[in-house]
Scaffold this active site. Structure first.
Site: not given
Length: 398
Positions: A272, A304, A310, A327, A329
């Site tokens: 972000n 995930g 992950s 970034h 799931a």
């Protein structure tokens, strides 16, 4: 897969998933973004879903402008991970004491450290720049000046929601190698700064006729833009340092339980944030809201959910996506819907084999509330290459 263009927008909107599978609210947001006069283009990640103002999972390139809502309220939120020398056989059969020790060392939820963390007392933590970093707090928006003590005591804390700390095992390849991973951002101070600047942007005259007032922008060369970028860069640094402190504390906890451990160089990435980048000779401000940078050779982390594992990835530098990737799931249902749909029994079943909370307070984080991470990864094969697939055995939630 490669991208699918979204028709009917002024600026190109390139989608790395089936556009017809995107929820109607998120599609409207993407069309609204593509209509803004400052937007050069938008790349839509396969984990895309509805968010405030701008969709989560969107990468927006703007000329001489930036929208705070295209960054999100958790400025600088992101991931850190480190591979250890340990293997699965080194871990104890009962992982509950390790989870308890992690929770004791790193405050979660609304908790904070009793005393400000002294970087000099944290083994393995980068020592440079701390005095300068905290010294710049007094230059931030005057409306957050009273929050300095809270910000200092929250440095090195996890927070709640989808933030987590995990102990993972590598799958395939280097089978059974232990990794440590965590997900967090700029805590309350980042949220406070974001919300204050969003409110300022909504009140500016050039934003009065926008299709969505939450897409309000700051324009280059204005005092409002300068103030936002000053606070934004600081909050992004706060988030990076926050994860670094937590990762160092986490490494210390594991070292106390397994003294033989050695650590590789950590991997860290925001998802972000804002960056100044150039594409086709055009200088743009790129906002990644729920997306990581995936430039050629860049290492990144794509998680995930708390039961599905992950991925460690290496970027392919695809300029059509502004060198980005998803970034995670991405949610397929809201937190409220997840709580109405699933029970604690469902949570226990979907997190079987993971040492973690299995109570009503984290039902909204159940794996079933998220998209299929395997499918999400398949949709961005032209954006990243998989370096390692990880599966958690311990998951700490706020």
């Amino acid at each position: 897969m490669s991208f699918t263009p979204l028709p009917g927008t002024r600026a190109p909107v390139r989608v790395w998933t089936d556009p017809y599978a995107i929820e109607a609210q998120a599609l409207r947001q993407l069309r609204n973004i593509g209509a803004l006069p400052w937007v050069e283009g938008v790349a839509v990640m396969p984990d895309v879903h509805f968010g405030k103002g701008a969709t989560v999972g969107s990468v927006i390139a703007m000329r001489q402008a930036v929208s705070p809502a295209a960054v999100g309220v958790d400025i600088g939120c992101g991931m850190s991970a480190v591979r250890t020398s340990l293997t699965a056989s080194d871990l104890p059969d009962d992982l509950a004491p390790l989870r308890s020790a992690i929770e004791a060392a790193i405050p979660v939820g609304f908790a904070k450290h009793d005393r400000m963390v002294d970087p000099r007392r944290v083994r393995g933590l980068e020592q440079r720049g701390w005095d300068d970093f905290w010294g710049r707090f007094d230059d931030l928006d005057r409306r957050v000046r009273q929050l300095k003590d809270r910000a200092q005591h929250q440095m090195g804390t996890l927070g709640g929601g989808n933030h987590f700390i995990e102990v993972c095992l590598e799958q395939g390849g280097d089978e059974g190698r232990v990794w440590l991973m965590l997900h967090s951002g700029s805590r309350n101070i980042g949220k406070e700064l974001a919300e204050r600047h969003m409110a300022v942007a909504r009140g500016l005259p050039h934003n009065t006729d926008l299709p969505d007032r939450d897409l309000a922008v700051f324009l280059a060369g204005t005092p409002e833009m300068d103030a936002y970028r000053r606070d934004l860069w600081w909050a992004q640094e706060y988030a990076r340092r926050n994860r670094a402190v937590m990762l160092a504390l986490l490494c210390d906890v594991v070292r106390a339980h397994l003294p033989q451990v050695r650590y590789d160089e950590p991997i860290s990435c925001h998802h972000n944030y804002v960056a100044e980048e150039t594409y086709d000779g055009v200088e743009v401000l790129v906002t990644r809201k729920g997306a990581i940078r995936a430039g050629a050779g860049d290492l990144g982390i794509i998680p995930g959910s708390m039961g599905t594992g992950s991925y460690i990835v290496r970027g392919r530098g695809n300029p059509d996506a502004y060198c980005s990737a998803s970034h995670g799931a991405g949610r397929r249902m809201s937190r409220g819907q997840a709580k109405r749909t699933f029970t604690t029994e469902d949570l226990a079943a979907q997190t079987a084999g993971v040492e973690c909370r299995k109570d009503p307070g984290v039902v909204d984080e159940i794996p079933g509330a998220y998209k299929d991470i395997v499918e999400v990864m398949a949709q961005q094969e032209d954006l990243v290459d998989v370096v390692a697939h990880l599966k958690q055995v311990v998951c700490v939630k706020g």
